[in-house]
Design an enzyme around this catalytic site. Structure first.
Site, mmCIF file in Angstrom:
data_model
loop_
_atom_site.group_PDB
_atom_site.id
_atom_site.type_symbol
_atom_site.label_atom_id
_atom_site.label_comp_id
_atom_site.label_asym_id
_atom_site.label_seq_id
_atom_site.Cartn_x
_atom_site.Cartn_y
_atom_site.Cartn_z
ATOM 1 C CG HIS A 58 -1.921 1.025 1.287
ATOM 2 N ND1 HIS A 58 -3.108 0.863 1.933
ATOM 3 C CD2 HIS A 58 -1.978 2.279 0.759
ATOM 4 C CE1 HIS A 58 -3.848 1.946 1.813
ATOM 5 N NE2 HIS A 58 -3.171 2.833 1.097
ATOM 6 C CG HIS A 60 -0.990 6.739 -1.684
ATOM 7 N ND1 HIS A 60 -2.215 6.682 -2.291
ATOM 8 C CD2 HIS A 60 -1.155 6.155 -0.465
ATOM 9 C CE1 HIS A 60 -3.095 6.119 -1.478
ATOM 10 N NE2 HIS A 60 -2.468 5.779 -0.355
ATOM 11 C CG ASN A 92 -4.804 8.149 -4.208
ATOM 12 O OD1 ASN A 92 -3.784 7.521 -4.457
ATOM 13 N ND2 ASN A 92 -4.999 8.738 -3.047
ATOM 14 C CG ASP A 150 -6.104 3.678 -0.455
ATOM 15 O OD1 ASP A 150 -6.634 3.169 0.533
ATOM 16 O OD2 ASP A 150 -5.189 4.520 -0.387
ATOM 17 C CG HIS A 177 -10.257 4.368 1.839
ATOM 18 N ND1 HIS A 177 -9.007 4.867 2.138
ATOM 19 C CD2 HIS A 177 -11.143 5.288 2.320
ATOM 20 C CE1 HIS A 177 -9.136 6.025 2.758
ATOM 21 N NE2 HIS A 177 -10.416 6.304 2.888
ATOM 22 C CG HIS A 229 -5.703 2.512 5.654
ATOM 23 N ND1 HIS A 229 -7.060 2.514 5.758
ATOM 24 C CD2 HIS A 229 -5.424 3.138 4.485
ATOM 25 C CE1 HIS A 229 -7.582 3.115 4.712
ATOM 26 N NE2 HIS A 229 -6.592 3.496 3.916
ATOM 27 C CG ASN A 277 -8.913 9.305 6.353
ATOM 28 O OD1 ASN A 277 -9.399 8.814 7.363
ATOM 29 N ND2 ASN A 277 -9.604 9.598 5.274
ATOM 30 C CG ASP A 304 -1.899 4.716 3.756
ATOM 31 O OD1 ASP A 304 -1.823 5.016 2.554
ATOM 32 O OD2 ASP A 304 -2.854 5.059 4.476
ATOM 33 C CG HIS A 308 0.445 15.025 1.398
ATOM 34 N ND1 HIS A 308 -0.393 15.064 0.308
ATOM 35 C CD2 HIS A 308 -0.063 14.078 2.232
ATOM 36 C CE1 HIS A 308 -1.380 14.201 0.479
ATOM 37 N NE2 HIS A 308 -1.199 13.579 1.647
HETATM 38 O O1 DOR Z 1 -3.780 9.349 5.001
HETATM 39 C C1 DOR Z 1 -4.093 8.976 3.895
HETATM 40 N N1 DOR Z 1 -3.518 9.478 2.788
HETATM 41 N N2 DOR Z 1 -5.033 8.019 3.768
HETATM 42 C C2 DOR Z 1 -5.529 7.649 2.577
HETATM 43 O O2 DOR Z 1 -6.358 6.778 2.551
HETATM 44 C C3 DOR Z 1 -5.080 8.318 1.346
HETATM 45 C C4 DOR Z 1 -3.739 8.888 1.507
HETATM 46 C C5 DOR Z 1 -3.325 9.830 0.419
HETATM 47 O O3 DOR Z 1 -3.490 9.501 -0.749
HETATM 48 O O4 DOR Z 1 -2.766 10.898 0.728
HETATM 49 ZN ZN ZN Z 2 -3.684 4.722 0.986
#
Ligand code: DOR
Ligand code: ZN
Length: 450
Positions: A58, A60, A92, A150, A177, A229, A277, A304, A308
């Site tokens: 998992h 991103h 995503n 997700d 999710h 998660h 989240n 996860d 950012h």
């Molecule tokens: O904290 C999170 N960030 N939870 C998620 O499910 C998505 C993820 C994100 O893409 O930033």
């Molecule tokens: Zn995620």
């Protein structure tokens, strides 16, 4: 390549013993107590763990669309530095990974990095929850390992059931999710601490309602369901019931290191690097998650990894995006908090970070056996060090663990019999720094060869 004197792990056979491993043409050809072969490059792994390459179900990678947060190359490099040989990225992105074109784009970049990058295709077009994505088209493409929306839940239960019925014949899992969006809008766990800090809460029922719903749908349809998660004790009780009372074998679940290491009492500093989240829960949830890992209710530890940009996180707590990075801290946080405290055995940890993920993702890895692919991670578990986010290869520095003293330094990440990451610690001569993303074997320092 010959890896000598390491403590070799194979969770599939409960093997944990000092041994040498001989690798030829990307495969493990011999595992014996003493192998000598002067024609091979030698890694001296004395005192180190030699484990099946770590697998993260998992993550991103933000590419295409949000490359200022992470791109495929920086994400793959971060994964290799974190000891991962296989990683599954979530859809995503922008455009969303919901068709052949985006899958082909990701494959074309990841194949240059060395990492096995798997892809979760979207369940619904554009993650909108309205109609199914091009699932049949994506299911047969290389590296597509399952489906997920997700970051969002498919809120229409009938559509989710249709998706399960449709995906089941492909033999691939759905990664759920688990968030009922009618409860969205908060920024931390609902409860005493949210009241104390004056932050709007997200109740645990938001997670547990969808956990219950998706268990019911997976029981009905027989589709493979992997719950992402997991963070609450109530979710654990539901999964426990489904696995034991209902005897569901098509159900698996994951948690992430922050859910067994941190709790919502720590949010008084309004540090947005602790906002994710689902949110950090209470101390009793943290204890329940640890017990769930020990008992096997939770099968997998995933990261996860949600990078950012600094500017996006450097705002009021309520306005910051959800998510923390994890690829470069996951092993050390898990080893330090679960194994050094006696909660999990070393083999249990590697099972949750490699063997089980490989099984769920239908990968022929996650094991160290003669004939298996040489995806191997070598780890120094004895020397303490401090996590330093400025050393991350990820573009995201949004970690709650910066400055924390931990154990478990990744020394080598070997994919398909080739070294793709080598820690600077392993070189006695510092001028040989690791070089990533070129798919060529790195030169071994002569001083390391025995
Ligand atoms: O904290 C999170 N960030 N939870 C998620 O499910 C998505 C993820 C994100 O893409 O930033
Ligand atoms: Zn995620």
């Amino acid at each position: 390549m010959l890896i000598k004197n390491g403590l070799v792990f194979n969770p599939t056979t409960n093997f944990m013993q000092q041994a040498d491993i001989l690798i030829k043409d990307g495969k493990i050809v011999k595992i014996e107590s003493n192998i000598n072969d002067s024609s091979e490059n030698i890694i001296d792994a004395s005192g180190k763990w030699v484990v099946p390459g770590l697998i993260d179900m998992h993550t991103h990678f933000r590419d295409p669309g949000f490359e200022h947060k992470e791109d495929i190359t920086s994400g793959c490099n971060a994964a290799l530095k974190g000891g991962f040989t296989t990683v599954c990225c979530m859809p995503n992105t922008n455009p969303v990974i919901d068709n052949k074109c985006i899958v082909t784009y990701i494959n074309s970049i990841s194949e240059k990095t060395g990492l096995n990058l798997l892809i979760a295709g979207a369940i619904t077009k554009g993650l909108k929850g309205e109609s199914l994505a091009n699932i049949g088209e994506m299911a047969f493409l290389p590296n597509v390992c399952g489906f997920s929306d997700d970051g969002k839940t498919v809120m229409n239960s009938k559509l989710m059931k249709t998706a399960m019925n449709y995906i089941k014949p492909f033999g691939l899992p759905i990664f759920s999710h688990t968030e009922d969006h009618s409860f969205s809008g908060g920024a931390m766990n609902a409860g005493q601490n949210a009241q104390l800090f004056g932050i709007k809460g997200i109740g645990r029922e938001a997670e547990e309602i969808i956990v219950a719903r998706d268990i019911i749908l997976a029981r009905e349809t027989g589709c493979k369901l992997h719950l992402s998660h997991i963070s609450t004790k109530g979710s654990l009780d539901l999964i426990h019931m489904a696995k034991t009372v209902w005897g569901m074998t098509n159900l698996t679940a994951e948690t992430a290191p922050h859910y067994f290491s941190l709790d919502d009492s720590l949010l008084g500093d309004y540090d947005t690097n602790k906002k994710m989240n689902p949110p950090l829960r209470t101390k009793s949830d943290v204890e329940a998650i640890k017990e769930g890992l020990k008992s096997g209710i939770i099968d997998v530890i995933a990261t996860d990894h949600a990078p950012h940009h600094y500017d996006e996180k450097n705002v009021e707590f309520e306005n910051a995006p959800f998510g923390v990075v994890g690829l470069e801290t996951s092993f050390a946080i898990s080893y330090t908090n679960l194994v050094r405290t006696g909660i999990l055995t070393p083999l249990e940890l590697i099972e949750k970070m490699s063997t089980r993920p490989a099984q769920i993702l239908n990968q022929d890895s996650g094991k160290i056996e003669v004939g298996s692919v040489a995806d191997i991670t070598i780890i120094d578990t004895e020397k303490a060090y401090k996590i330093n986010k400025s050393e991350f290869l990820s573009k995201g520095k949004n970690t709650p663990f910066d400055g924390m003293e931990v154990y478990g330094n990744i020394e080598y990440t070997i994919v398909n019999g080739q070294i793709f990451y080598q820690s600077a610690n392993t070189y006695t001569n510092r001028k040989y720094l690791f070089k990533l993303s070129n798919k060529t074997e790195l030169p071994l320092s002569k001083k390391l060869c025995v």
